[in-house]
Write a protein that holds these residues in place. Structure first.
Motif, PDB file in Angstrom:
ATOM      1  N   ILE A   1      20.673  10.693 -32.537  1.00 22.45           N
ATOM      2  CA  ILE A   1      19.976   9.788 -31.618  1.00 22.45           C
ATOM      3  C   ILE A   1      19.661  10.503 -30.307  1.00 22.45           C
ATOM      4  CG2 ILE A   1      20.298   7.748 -30.167  1.00 22.45           C
ATOM      5  CD1 ILE A   1      21.761   6.442 -32.467  1.00 22.45           C
ATOM      6  N   GLY A   2      20.644  11.233 -29.782  1.00 26.20           N
ATOM      7  CA  GLY A   2      20.456  11.938 -28.521  1.00 26.20           C
ATOM      8  C   GLY A   2      19.366  12.998 -28.615  1.00 26.20           C
ATOM      9  N   PHE A   3      19.354  13.743 -29.711  1.00 18.03           N
ATOM     10  CA  PHE A   3      18.334  14.775 -29.891  1.00 18.03           C
ATOM     11  C   PHE A   3      16.938  14.163 -29.932  1.00 18.03           C
ATOM     12  CE2 PHE A   3      15.552  17.064 -32.877  1.00 18.03           C
ATOM     13  CZ  PHE A   3      15.396  18.249 -32.171  1.00 18.03           C
ATOM     14  N   SER A   4      16.778  13.089 -30.699  1.00 13.37           N
ATOM     15  CA  SER A   4      15.452  12.475 -30.803  1.00 13.37           C
ATOM     16  C   SER A   4      15.021  11.874 -29.469  1.00 13.37           C
ATOM     17  CB  SER A   4      15.449  11.401 -31.895  1.00 13.37           C
ATOM     18  OG  SER A   4      16.340  10.348 -31.569  1.00 13.37           O
ATOM     19  N   TYR A   5      15.975  11.253 -28.748  1.00 13.57           N
ATOM     20  CA  TYR A   5      15.615  10.552 -27.508  1.00 13.57           C
ATOM     21  C   TYR A   5      15.357  11.511 -26.349  1.00 13.57           C
ATOM     22  CZ  TYR A   5      15.748   7.426 -23.526  1.00 13.57           C
ATOM     23  OH  TYR A   5      15.425   6.771 -22.374  1.00 13.57           O
ATOM     24  N   PHE A   6      16.242  12.493 -26.182  1.00 12.37           N
ATOM     25  CA  PHE A   6      16.153  13.359 -25.005  1.00 12.37           C
ATOM     26  C   PHE A   6      15.282  14.599 -25.220  1.00 12.37           C
ATOM     27  CE2 PHE A   6      20.168  11.109 -24.175  1.00 12.37           C
ATOM     28  CZ  PHE A   6      19.891  10.623 -22.899  1.00 12.37           C
ATOM     29  N   VAL A   7      15.046  14.993 -26.471  1.00 10.29           N
ATOM     30  CA  VAL A   7      14.297  16.224 -26.731  1.00 10.29           C
ATOM     31  C   VAL A   7      12.970  15.935 -27.443  1.00 10.29           C
ATOM     32  CG1 VAL A   7      14.323  18.482 -27.870  1.00 10.29           C
ATOM     33  CG2 VAL A   7      16.426  17.565 -26.857  1.00 10.29           C
ATOM     34  N   LEU A   8      13.050  15.310 -28.607  1.00  9.77           N
ATOM     35  CA  LEU A   8      11.876  15.202 -29.465  1.00  9.77           C
ATOM     36  C   LEU A   8      10.873  14.172 -28.957  1.00  9.77           C
ATOM     37  CD1 LEU A   8      10.956  16.707 -31.932  1.00  9.77           C
ATOM     38  CD2 LEU A   8      11.904  14.894 -33.354  1.00  9.77           C
ATOM     39  N   ILE A   9      11.347  12.976 -28.606  1.00  5.39           N
ATOM     40  CA  ILE A   9      10.424  11.918 -28.164  1.00  5.39           C
ATOM     41  C   ILE A   9       9.680  12.307 -26.882  1.00  5.39           C
ATOM     42  CG2 ILE A   9      10.293   9.544 -27.316  1.00  5.39           C
ATOM     43  CD1 ILE A   9      12.477   8.826 -29.351  1.00  5.39           C
ATOM     44  N   PRO A  10      10.364  12.852 -25.855  1.00  8.44           N
ATOM     45  CA  PRO A  10       9.613  13.293 -24.662  1.00  8.44           C
ATOM     46  C   PRO A  10       8.535  14.318 -24.984  1.00  8.44           C
ATOM     47  CG  PRO A  10      11.943  13.212 -24.178  1.00  8.44           C
ATOM     48  CD  PRO A  10      11.811  12.994 -25.655  1.00  8.44           C
ATOM     49  N   TYR A  11       8.864  15.267 -25.867  1.00  8.66           N
ATOM     50  CA  TYR A  11       7.858  16.274 -26.234  1.00  8.66           C
ATOM     51  C   TYR A  11       6.699  15.619 -26.977  1.00  8.66           C
ATOM     52  CZ  TYR A  11       5.629  20.455 -27.984  1.00  8.66           C
ATOM     53  OH  TYR A  11       4.704  21.421 -28.254  1.00  8.66           O
ATOM     54  N   TYR A  12       7.019  14.699 -27.869  1.00  8.63           N
ATOM     55  CA  TYR A  12       5.987  13.986 -28.635  1.00  8.63           C
ATOM     56  C   TYR A  12       5.050  13.242 -27.680  1.00  8.63           C
ATOM     57  CZ  TYR A  12       4.336  11.834 -33.018  1.00  8.63           C
ATOM     58  OH  TYR A  12       3.592  11.468 -34.111  1.00  8.63           O
ATOM     59  N   VAL A  13       5.627  12.509 -26.719  1.00  5.93           N
ATOM     60  CA  VAL A  13       4.817  11.740 -25.766  1.00  5.93           C
ATOM     61  C   VAL A  13       3.978  12.675 -24.900  1.00  5.93           C
ATOM     62  CG1 VAL A  13       4.912  10.180 -23.783  1.00  5.93           C
ATOM     63  CG2 VAL A  13       6.437   9.808 -25.732  1.00  5.93           C
ATOM     64  N   ARG A  14       4.580  13.742 -24.406  1.00  2.12           N
ATOM     65  CA  ARG A  14       3.861  14.695 -23.552  1.00  2.12           C
ATOM     66  C   ARG A  14       2.705  15.340 -24.321  1.00  2.12           C
ATOM     67  NH1 ARG A  14       8.003  16.874 -21.628  1.00  2.12           N
ATOM     68  NH2 ARG A  14       8.193  18.653 -23.051  1.00  2.12           N
ATOM     69  N   PHE A  15       2.973  15.698 -25.578  1.00  2.00           N
ATOM     70  CA  PHE A  15       1.925  16.298 -26.415  1.00  2.00           C
ATOM     71  C   PHE A  15       0.761  15.331 -26.588  1.00  2.00           C
ATOM     72  CE2 PHE A  15       0.027  16.674 -30.662  1.00  2.00           C
ATOM     73  CZ  PHE A  15      -0.437  17.983 -30.626  1.00  2.00           C
ATOM     74  N   SER A  16       1.062  14.061 -26.858  1.00  2.00           N
ATOM     75  CA  SER A  16       0.008  13.064 -27.052  1.00  2.00           C
ATOM     76  C   SER A  16      -0.776  12.838 -25.768  1.00  2.00           C
ATOM     77  CB  SER A  16       0.618  11.737 -27.528  1.00  2.00           C
ATOM     78  OG  SER A  16       1.270  11.901 -28.764  1.00  2.00           O
ATOM     79  N   GLN A  17      -0.072  12.799 -24.630  1.00  2.00           N
ATOM     80  CA  GLN A  17      -0.752  12.604 -23.351  1.00  2.00           C
ATOM     81  C   GLN A  17      -1.672  13.776 -23.028  1.00  2.00           C
ATOM     82  OE1 GLN A  17       2.623  11.941 -20.776  1.00  2.00           O
ATOM     83  NE2 GLN A  17       2.527   9.717 -21.018  1.00  2.00           N
ATOM     84  N   GLN A  18      -1.212  14.995 -23.287  1.00  2.00           N
ATOM     85  CA  GLN A  18      -2.035  16.176 -23.021  1.00  2.00           C
ATOM     86  C   GLN A  18      -3.246  16.217 -23.944  1.00  2.00           C
ATOM     87  OE1 GLN A  18       0.792  19.367 -23.469  1.00  2.00           O
ATOM     88  NE2 GLN A  18       1.627  19.138 -21.388  1.00  2.00           N
ATOM     89  N   LEU A  19      -3.024  15.847 -25.219  1.00  2.00           N
ATOM     90  CA  LEU A  19      -4.129  15.831 -26.181  1.00  2.00           C
ATOM     91  C   LEU A  19      -5.182  14.806 -25.772  1.00  2.00           C
ATOM     92  CD1 LEU A  19      -5.015  17.140 -28.873  1.00  2.00           C
ATOM     93  CD2 LEU A  19      -3.915  15.224 -30.048  1.00  2.00           C
ATOM     94  N   ALA A  20      -4.728  13.648 -25.308  1.00  2.00           N
ATOM     95  CA  ALA A  20      -5.666  12.625 -24.841  1.00  2.00           C
ATOM     96  C   ALA A  20      -6.383  13.083 -23.582  1.00  2.00           C
ATOM     97  CB  ALA A  20      -4.926  11.314 -24.579  1.00  2.00           C
ATOM     98  N   GLY A  21      -5.662  13.783 -22.697  1.00  2.00           N
ATOM     99  CA  GLY A  21      -6.254  14.250 -21.449  1.00  2.00           C
ATOM    100  C   GLY A  21      -7.377  15.237 -21.660  1.00  2.00           C
ATOM    101  N   THR A  22      -7.278  16.075 -22.686  1.00  2.00           N
ATOM    102  CA  THR A  22      -8.339  17.054 -22.955  1.00  2.00           C
ATOM    103  C   THR A  22      -9.639  16.373 -23.364  1.00  2.00           C
ATOM    104  OG1 THR A  22      -7.593  17.282 -25.265  1.00  2.00           O
ATOM    105  CG2 THR A  22      -6.693  18.834 -23.637  1.00  2.00           C
ATOM    106  N   SER A  23      -9.552  15.147 -23.841  1.00  2.00           N
ATOM    107  CA  SER A  23     -10.747  14.390 -24.248  1.00  2.00           C
ATOM    108  C   SER A  23     -11.089  13.295 -23.247  1.00  2.00           C
ATOM    109  CB  SER A  23     -10.535  13.766 -25.640  1.00  2.00           C
ATOM    110  OG  SER A  23     -10.210  14.755 -26.596  1.00  2.00           O
ATOM    111  N   ASN A  24     -10.454  13.370 -22.059  1.00  2.00           N
ATOM    112  CA  ASN A  24     -10.667  12.366 -21.012  1.00  2.00           C
ATOM    113  C   ASN A  24     -10.336  10.952 -21.488  1.00  2.00           C
ATOM    114  OD1 ASN A  24     -11.585  14.220 -19.011  1.00  2.00           O
ATOM    115  ND2 ASN A  24     -13.607  14.256 -20.007  1.00  2.00           N
ATOM    116  N   LEU A  25      -9.270  10.857 -22.255  1.00  2.00           N
ATOM    117  CA  LEU A  25      -8.803   9.567 -22.754  1.00  2.00           C
ATOM    118  C   LEU A  25      -7.508   9.185 -22.049  1.00  2.00           C
ATOM    119  CD1 LEU A  25      -9.353  10.141 -26.583  1.00  2.00           C
ATOM    120  CD2 LEU A  25     -10.857   8.881 -25.025  1.00  2.00           C
TER     121      LEU A  25
END
Length: 244
Positions: free
Chosen positions: A118-142
């Protein structure tokens, strides 16, 4: 009613008793966590120091559903150790003294690995997943507008998946104990096991190499730890055979 039927009914009654106890404890904890939903949501939305998530609701029923989901998730995490204990108390009478000692040693490992997953997914994987999605959306001005219910479903599944996947050493050790697996077999199929873990990571993480690698590293370490546990078990078995 035959003696066999009577024993079967006794087992069903015992199982029902254990299930009801676990359900009662879960319900009590659920009621308690429901009162702290705002604080839990604050903790959830601050997924990490780097990523901040703004959640939105789109239907009039969403706040209630969201509160129930959040409190249920928190209640399950809190009551998981008690559920395991009730399961153990149900199967304990069917085990020998030696098997009971074996289980006693490794029950704490179940809790520890579940929390680590639970700790690994919450503190490591989920933040990276969210950041990746935000950056991907940002490149398309979304702009990502996150639905609260959808996001809670997402992190609940991620934490549950990795909490269960982190049980791999316990499962492997049990299979080794009953003679289904050996350290030699695990070593031989290592590359195939790593490939299977990589495929699992591809389904659970964004489809890009870095996130898959982040998820694969702890799973690979758990696999190697499983081999180590198997070797310990095999060494004990050989020692017992020599003594006998």
């Amino acid at each position: 009613m035959t003696q066999h039927d009577e024993k079967f009914m006794d087992h069903l009654k015992e199982l029902r008793k254990r299930f009801l106890r676990a359900l009662i404890v879960f319900t009590i904890v659920l009621a308690a966590t429901f009162m702290f939903v705002p604080q839990i949501l604050d903790f959830i939305t601050l997924t990490s120091k780097v990523v901040e998530v703004n959640l939105n609701v789109f239907n009039i029923t969403d706040p209630l559903l969201l509160s129930l989901k959040v409190s249920s998730m928190a209640a399950f995490i809190v009551t998981f150790p008690y559920i395991i204990i009730e399961m153990w108390l149900f199967i304990r009478p069917a085990l020998t003294k030696k098997e009971r000692r074996f289980v006693y040693k490794y029950i704490p490992m179940i809790f520890i690995l579940f929390i680590l997953g639970i700790g690994f997914s919450y503190f490591v994987l989920i933040p990276y997943y969210v950041r990746f999605s935000q950056q991907l959306a940002g490149t398309s001005n979304l702009t990502i507008v996150m639905g609260a219910n959808t996001y809670i479903d997402f992190i609940s599944k991620m934490m549950l998946y990795f909490g269960l996947i982190f049980q791999m050493p316990v499962l492997v050790f049990i299979l080794s104990y009953i003679g289904v697996l050996s350290s030699q077999l695990l070593a031989v199929i290592r590359k195939y096991a790593y490939f299977a873990l990589l495929i699992a990571c591809a389904f659970l993480t964004p489809p890009e190499p870095v996130s898959m690698g982040i998820a694969l590293i702890p799973l690979a370490l758990l696999y190697e730890f499983s081999i180590f546990l198997c070797k310990i078990n095999e060494k004990k078995k050989r020692k017992a055979q020599i003594n006998n």
